[in-house]
Design a protein around this motif. Structure first.
Motif, PDB file in Angstrom:
ATOM      1  N   ALA A   1       0.834  -1.202   0.000  1.00  0.00           N
ATOM      2  CA  ALA A   1       0.000   0.000   0.000  1.00  0.00           C
ATOM      3  C   ALA A   1       0.871   1.255   0.000  1.00  0.00           C
ATOM      4  N   ALA A   2       1.988   1.225   0.726  1.00  0.00           N
ATOM      5  CA  ALA A   2       2.896   2.375   0.739  1.00  0.00           C
ATOM      6  C   ALA A   2       3.528   2.566  -0.644  1.00  0.00           C
ATOM      7  N   TYR A   3       3.851   1.493  -1.328  1.00  0.00           N
ATOM      8  CA  TYR A   3       4.379   1.608  -2.696  1.00  0.00           C
ATOM      9  C   TYR A   3       3.325   2.183  -3.638  1.00  0.00           C
ATOM     10  N   ARG A   4       2.068   1.816  -3.419  1.00  0.00           N
ATOM     11  CA  ARG A   4       0.993   2.387  -4.239  1.00  0.00           C
ATOM     12  C   ARG A   4       0.860   3.886  -3.978  1.00  0.00           C
ATOM     13  N   LEU A   5       1.044   4.317  -2.730  1.00  0.00           N
ATOM     14  CA  LEU A   5       1.028   5.750  -2.420  1.00  0.00           C
ATOM     15  C   LEU A   5       2.166   6.471  -3.130  1.00  0.00           C
ATOM     16  N   ALA A   6       3.312   5.809  -3.240  1.00  0.00           N
ATOM     17  CA  ALA A   6       4.461   6.424  -3.900  1.00  0.00           C
ATOM     18  C   ALA A   6       4.191   6.640  -5.383  1.00  0.00           C
ATOM     19  N   GLU A   7       3.272   5.890  -5.955  1.00  0.00           N
ATOM     20  CA  GLU A   7       2.943   6.059  -7.372  1.00  0.00           C
ATOM     21  C   GLU A   7       2.046   7.265  -7.628  1.00  0.00           C
ATOM     22  N   LEU A   8       1.411   7.803  -6.573  1.00  0.00           N
ATOM     23  CA  LEU A   8       0.529   8.958  -6.740  1.00  0.00           C
ATOM     24  C   LEU A   8       1.352  10.218  -7.016  1.00  0.00           C
ATOM     25  N   ASP A   9       0.714  11.195  -7.665  1.00  0.00           N
ATOM     26  CA  ASP A   9       1.408  12.465  -7.890  1.00  0.00           C
ATOM     27  C   ASP A   9       1.325  13.317  -6.620  1.00  0.00           C
ATOM     28  N   ASP A  10       2.105  14.407  -6.601  1.00  0.00           N
ATOM     29  CA  ASP A  10       2.202  15.246  -5.403  1.00  0.00           C
ATOM     30  C   ASP A  10       0.861  15.860  -5.018  1.00  0.00           C
ATOM     31  N   ARG A  11       0.049  16.178  -5.995  1.00  0.00           N
ATOM     32  CA  ARG A  11      -1.247  16.784  -5.708  1.00  0.00           C
ATOM     33  C   ARG A  11      -2.166  15.804  -4.979  1.00  0.00           C
ATOM     34  N   ALA A  12      -2.178  14.571  -5.432  1.00  0.00           N
ATOM     35  CA  ALA A  12      -3.008  13.555  -4.773  1.00  0.00           C
ATOM     36  C   ALA A  12      -2.499  13.288  -3.355  1.00  0.00           C
ATOM     37  N   LEU A  13      -1.190  13.267  -3.182  1.00  0.00           N
ATOM     38  CA  LEU A  13      -0.647  13.068  -1.839  1.00  0.00           C
ATOM     39  C   LEU A  13      -1.018  14.226  -0.926  1.00  0.00           C
ATOM     40  N   LYS A  14      -1.017  15.439  -1.477  1.00  0.00           N
ATOM     41  CA  LYS A  14      -1.385  16.601  -0.670  1.00  0.00           C
ATOM     42  C   LYS A  14      -2.841  16.509  -0.239  1.00  0.00           C
ATOM     43  N   ASP A  15      -3.704  16.005  -1.121  1.00  0.00           N
ATOM     44  CA  ASP A  15      -5.112  15.820  -0.767  1.00  0.00           C
ATOM     45  C   ASP A  15      -5.262  14.848   0.403  1.00  0.00           C
ATOM     46  N   ILE A  16      -4.407  13.852   0.453  1.00  0.00           N
ATOM     47  CA  ILE A  16      -4.437  12.878   1.537  1.00  0.00           C
ATOM     48  C   ILE A  16      -3.845  13.474   2.813  1.00  0.00           C
ATOM     49  N   GLY A  17      -2.953  14.432   2.660  1.00  0.00           N
ATOM     50  CA  GLY A  17      -2.301  15.040   3.817  1.00  0.00           C
ATOM     51  C   GLY A  17      -0.881  14.562   4.004  1.00  0.00           C
ATOM     52  N   LEU A  18      -0.269  14.060   2.928  1.00  0.00           N
ATOM     53  CA  LEU A  18       1.099  13.551   2.985  1.00  0.00           C
ATOM     54  C   LEU A  18       1.964  14.261   1.954  1.00  0.00           C
ATOM     55  N   THR A  19       3.264  14.091   2.079  1.00  0.00           N
ATOM     56  CA  THR A  19       4.197  14.591   1.080  1.00  0.00           C
ATOM     57  C   THR A  19       4.965  13.415   0.495  1.00  0.00           C
ATOM     58  N   ARG A  20       5.625  13.662  -0.611  1.00  0.00           N
ATOM     59  CA  ARG A  20       6.428  12.613  -1.230  1.00  0.00           C
ATOM     60  C   ARG A  20       7.544  12.152  -0.284  1.00  0.00           C
ATOM     61  N   ASN A  21       8.123  13.095   0.457  1.00  0.00           N
ATOM     62  CA  ASN A  21       9.188  12.734   1.400  1.00  0.00           C
ATOM     63  C   ASN A  21       8.676  11.812   2.504  1.00  0.00           C
ATOM     64  N   ASP A  22       7.435  12.023   2.941  1.00  0.00           N
ATOM     65  CA  ASP A  22       6.851  11.134   3.945  1.00  0.00           C
ATOM     66  C   ASP A  22       6.800   9.702   3.432  1.00  0.00           C
ATOM     67  N   VAL A  23       6.293   9.544   2.229  1.00  0.00           N
ATOM     68  CA  VAL A  23       6.116   8.202   1.666  1.00  0.00           C
ATOM     69  C   VAL A  23       7.460   7.546   1.386  1.00  0.00           C
ATOM     70  N   MET A  24       8.382   8.299   0.787  1.00  0.00           N
ATOM     71  CA  MET A  24       9.688   7.716   0.473  1.00  0.00           C
ATOM     72  C   MET A  24      10.469   7.390   1.755  1.00  0.00           C
ATOM     73  N   GLY A  25      10.241   8.187   2.797  1.00  0.00           N
ATOM     74  CA  GLY A  25      10.923   7.927   4.066  1.00  0.00           C
ATOM     75  C   GLY A  25      10.492   6.625   4.712  1.00  0.00           C
ATOM     76  N   VAL A  26       9.193   6.327   4.660  1.00  0.00           N
ATOM     77  CA  VAL A  26       8.734   5.087   5.293  1.00  0.00           C
ATOM     78  C   VAL A  26       9.112   3.864   4.469  1.00  0.00           C
ATOM     79  N   LEU A  27       9.351   4.037   3.184  1.00  0.00           N
ATOM     80  CA  LEU A  27       9.771   2.883   2.378  1.00  0.00           C
ATOM     81  C   LEU A  27      11.204   2.483   2.674  1.00  0.00           C
ATOM     82  N   ASP A  28      11.969   3.371   3.322  1.00  0.00           N
ATOM     83  CA  ASP A  28      13.337   3.037   3.722  1.00  0.00           C
ATOM     84  C   ASP A  28      13.394   2.294   5.049  1.00  0.00           C
ATOM     85  N   LEU A  29      12.275   2.173   5.731  1.00  0.00           N
ATOM     86  CA  LEU A  29      12.241   1.462   7.010  1.00  0.00           C
ATOM     87  C   LEU A  29      12.467  -0.028   6.786  1.00  0.00           C
ATOM     88  N   PRO A  30      12.972  -0.729   7.793  1.00  0.00           N
ATOM     89  CA  PRO A  30      13.141  -2.184   7.646  1.00  0.00           C
ATOM     90  C   PRO A  30      11.795  -2.882   7.455  1.00  0.00           C
TER      91      PRO A  30
END
Length: 110
Positions: A38-67
């Motif tokens: 699901a986090a990878y699917r969020l990473a596929e969204l554009d910045d505008r869609a992420l902003k609508d959700i209340g997230l930024t691209r850095n938020d999503v990319m940061g959690v994908l680096d977690l173990p």
């Protein structure tokens, strides 16, 4: 001669306990995999869609680096809640007559 089934039941309960623990581990791995997908699917969204959700691209990319053992959706929920803006204040209406005097009574809601 007395035959006892106690050792058989002890081995059986030990096997069932190990099977239950294995099922819990498999369920946790499947849950982590689904949430990471699901986090990878969020990473596929554009910045505008992420902003609508209340997230930024850095938020999503940061959690994908977690173990893999850490659920990536939990930090995303916390970050979104931290950014949530409070609702706008309620609108108050003051009624006045044409000559400027205050009018008694309550305003009707539209």
């Amino acid at each position: 001669m007395t035959i006892s089934f106690a050792p058989l039941f002890g081995v059986l309960s030990l096997a069932l306990g190990a099977g239950r623990k294995a099922a819990q581990i498999v369920a946790r791995i499947v849950t982590l995999w689904i949430h990471r997908r699901a986090a990878y699917r969020l990473a596929e969204l554009d910045d505008r869609a992420l902003k609508d959700i209340g997230l930024t691209r850095n938020d999503v990319m940061g959690v994908l680096d977690l173990p893999f053992a850490q659920d990536p959706t939990v930090p995303l929920v916390h970050r979104r809640r931290a950014r949530r803006q409070p609702p706008p204040p309620a609108v108050t209406v003051r009624l006045a007559a044409r000559d400027g005097r205050a009018v008694e009574g309550r305003a009707r809601e539209a």
